[in-house]
Design a protein around this motif. Structure first.
Motif, PDB file in Angstrom:
ATOM      1  N   PRO A   1       0.705  -1.253   0.179  1.00 42.68           N
ATOM      2  CA  PRO A   1      -0.047  -0.054  -0.054  1.00 42.68           C
ATOM      3  C   PRO A   1       0.790   1.055  -0.075  1.00 42.68           C
ATOM      4  O   PRO A   1       2.139   1.344   0.363  1.00 42.68           O
ATOM      5  CB  PRO A   1      -0.722   0.092   1.341  1.00 42.68           C
ATOM      6  CG  PRO A   1      -0.776  -1.451   1.571  1.00 42.68           C
ATOM      7  CD  PRO A   1       0.475  -2.239   1.181  1.00 42.68           C
ATOM      8  N   ASP A   2       0.456   2.192  -0.595  1.00 46.13           N
ATOM      9  CA  ASP A   2       1.048   3.614  -0.538  1.00 46.13           C
ATOM     10  C   ASP A   2       0.905   4.403   0.814  1.00 46.13           C
ATOM     11  O   ASP A   2       0.439   5.412   0.893  1.00 46.13           O
ATOM     12  CB  ASP A   2       0.376   4.589  -1.598  1.00 46.13           C
ATOM     13  CG  ASP A   2       0.610   4.000  -3.027  1.00 46.13           C
ATOM     14  OD1 ASP A   2       1.525   3.311  -3.241  1.00 46.13           O
ATOM     15  OD2 ASP A   2      -0.240   4.124  -3.870  1.00 46.13           O
ATOM     16  N   ASP A   3       1.434   3.659   1.873  1.00 47.42           N
ATOM     17  CA  ASP A   3       1.444   4.505   3.273  1.00 47.42           C
ATOM     18  C   ASP A   3       2.868   4.568   3.707  1.00 47.42           C
ATOM     19  O   ASP A   3       3.714   3.600   3.871  1.00 47.42           O
ATOM     20  CB  ASP A   3       0.637   3.427   4.078  1.00 47.42           C
ATOM     21  CG  ASP A   3       0.630   3.843   5.532  1.00 47.42           C
ATOM     22  OD1 ASP A   3       1.180   4.914   5.818  1.00 47.42           O
ATOM     23  OD2 ASP A   3      -0.065   3.038   6.278  1.00 47.42           O
ATOM     24  N   PRO A   4       3.470   5.762   3.668  1.00 44.31           N
ATOM     25  CA  PRO A   4       4.924   5.732   4.163  1.00 44.31           C
ATOM     26  C   PRO A   4       5.045   5.537   5.611  1.00 44.31           C
ATOM     27  O   PRO A   4       6.215   4.939   5.900  1.00 44.31           O
ATOM     28  CB  PRO A   4       4.816   7.342   4.079  1.00 44.31           C
ATOM     29  CG  PRO A   4       3.656   8.175   3.927  1.00 44.31           C
ATOM     30  CD  PRO A   4       2.473   7.122   3.094  1.00 44.31           C
TER      31      PRO A   4
ATOM     32  N   HIS B   1       5.859   1.794   5.256  1.00 44.15           N
ATOM     33  CA  HIS B   1       7.376   1.497   4.748  1.00 44.15           C
ATOM     34  C   HIS B   1       8.374   1.856   5.538  1.00 44.15           C
ATOM     35  O   HIS B   1       9.410   1.199   5.453  1.00 44.15           O
ATOM     36  CB  HIS B   1       7.229   2.407   3.364  1.00 44.15           C
ATOM     37  CG  HIS B   1       6.352   1.903   2.286  1.00 44.15           C
ATOM     38  ND1 HIS B   1       6.996   0.985   1.234  1.00 44.15           N
ATOM     39  CD2 HIS B   1       5.146   2.219   1.984  1.00 44.15           C
ATOM     40  CE1 HIS B   1       6.056   0.892   0.239  1.00 44.15           C
ATOM     41  NE2 HIS B   1       4.950   1.281   0.619  1.00 44.15           N
TER      42      HIS B   1
ATOM     43  N   ASP C   1      11.907   9.885   1.438  1.00 50.36           N
ATOM     44  CA  ASP C   1      10.833   8.885   1.177  1.00 50.36           C
ATOM     45  C   ASP C   1      11.373   7.688   0.313  1.00 50.36           C
ATOM     46  O   ASP C   1      12.273   7.840  -0.418  1.00 50.36           O
ATOM     47  CB  ASP C   1       9.747   9.348   0.414  1.00 50.36           C
ATOM     48  CG  ASP C   1       8.788  10.435   1.402  1.00 50.36           C
ATOM     49  OD1 ASP C   1       8.951  10.129   2.673  1.00 50.36           O
ATOM     50  OD2 ASP C   1       8.148  11.212   0.955  1.00 50.36           O
TER      51      ASP C   1
ATOM     52  N   ARG D   1      10.430   3.202  -1.023  1.00 51.94           N
ATOM     53  CA  ARG D   1       9.467   2.122  -0.998  1.00 51.94           C
ATOM     54  C   ARG D   1      10.127   0.980  -0.560  1.00 51.94           C
ATOM     55  O   ARG D   1      11.202   0.538  -1.340  1.00 51.94           O
ATOM     56  CB  ARG D   1       8.687   1.918  -2.400  1.00 51.94           C
ATOM     57  CG  ARG D   1       7.762   3.335  -2.648  1.00 51.94           C
ATOM     58  CD  ARG D   1       6.867   2.990  -4.034  1.00 51.94           C
ATOM     59  NE  ARG D   1       5.943   1.760  -3.638  1.00 51.94           N
ATOM     60  CZ  ARG D   1       4.572   1.771  -3.160  1.00 51.94           C
ATOM     61  NH1 ARG D   1       4.150   3.037  -2.932  1.00 51.94           N
ATOM     62  NH2 ARG D   1       4.160   0.801  -2.796  1.00 51.94           N
TER      63      ARG D   1
END
Length: 284
Positions: free
Chosen positions: A188-191, A194, A237, A239
């Motif tokens: 998922p795109d959740d920093p 990650h 940031d 991934r």
């Protein structure tokens, strides 16, 4: 998403059990005690649940007692300060009423600033390397059954060592190691997630860096090894479902302790996080 990765995400998805209190399950990776990266990742998730619109930029933790992987872990978060740009949280992890980890995490709002970084060191592409799982299967027949199971089980974090060491016949080398690693399957795109996953993965093969110059491995029964503390700084940031190079070195060992440092780079050479750890490497 692969089943093994889904289970890791569930492990990091803590259950609230009161105001700023959370509980997480434990997993058995074949180690005698709970994997330190699991406790670190869950502690960061607990602290992150109490902060809004700010991401962790630094984590400092001490391992106080070995964890039992047959018991859940309770996490107490203390709100130390919420300032205009930074928030600080203290986290205490407990099992059976005893503290097994204590740590502090700092969170910051996003803001521009001066930027520079060290260059990424040379490393072969991850596609040219074998994974730890493949390497483990190659030597499994020479190992005790318990170690075979540990080295050949499916895992959510794929690790591909550069110039891998043979744990059965370790040789003395300079105190540097490199691994490519990533989480298997799209995430998922959740920093926050990650960051917690990198925290979890940062403890794999870290303390062994300080054992390399002595020609020792985790299979040496003469050694008592354990992580003593762990620190992470998140710079940019990233991934975890993309390849990251974990470049590690050990500047010193003395007094039964080994000191380790690491940097995480993405495939474009961008430095995304840095780590340090001191570990017990005591000869019995």
């Amino acid at each position: 998403m692969l089943e093994v990765t889904r289970r890791l995400l569930e492990l990091l998805d803590l259950s609230p059990i009161g105001d700023d209190h959370f509980q997480g399950d434990s997993e058995d990776l074949g180690f005698p005690n709970v994997f330190g990266g699991q406790v670190l990742g869950q502690a960061l998730m607990a602290a992150s649940r109490t902060v809004e619109d700010r991401l962790c930029h630094s984590l400092h933790a001490y391992f106080l007692r070995p964890g039992n992987h047959s018991m859940p872990i309770d996490y107490e978060v203390q709100r130390v300060r919420d300032g205009g740009s930074f928030s600080v949280r203290r986290v205490i992890a407990r099992q059976d009423g005893k503290e097994i980890l204590t740590g502090a995490m700092s969170f910051q709002t996003t803001e521009p600033g001066l930027a520079h970084q060290v260059a990424m060191p040379p490393a072969p592409e991850p596609e040219s390397l074998k994974s730890e799982l493949e390497l483990g299967k190659e030597i499994a027949s020479q190992l005790p059954a318990a170690v075979q199971e540990m080295l050949t089980r499916e895992r959510p974090i794929e690790i591909r060592p550069v110039d891998p060491l043979n744990p059965i016949q370790p040789e003395k080398r300079s105190p540097q190691r490199q691994n490519w690693l990533r989480a298997l399957g799209p995430l998922p795109d959740d920093p926050v997630l990650h960051r917690c996953l990198l925290t979890y993965a940062s403890d794999f093969s870290f303390l062994e860096t300080s054992m390399v110059p002595h020609g020792l491995s985790f299979m040496d029964r003469r050694l008592q090894v354990a992580s003593l503390d762990h620190a992470i700084w998140f710079h940019r940031d990233f991934r975890m479902d993309d390849w990251l190079l974990y470049d590690k070195d050990s500047p010193s060992s003395s007094g039964g302790r080994g000191f380790n440092r690491g940097n995480f780079f993405n495939r474009d050479g961008v430095l995304v996080a840095s780590t340090t750890q001191e570990a017990l490497i005591r000869q019995r």
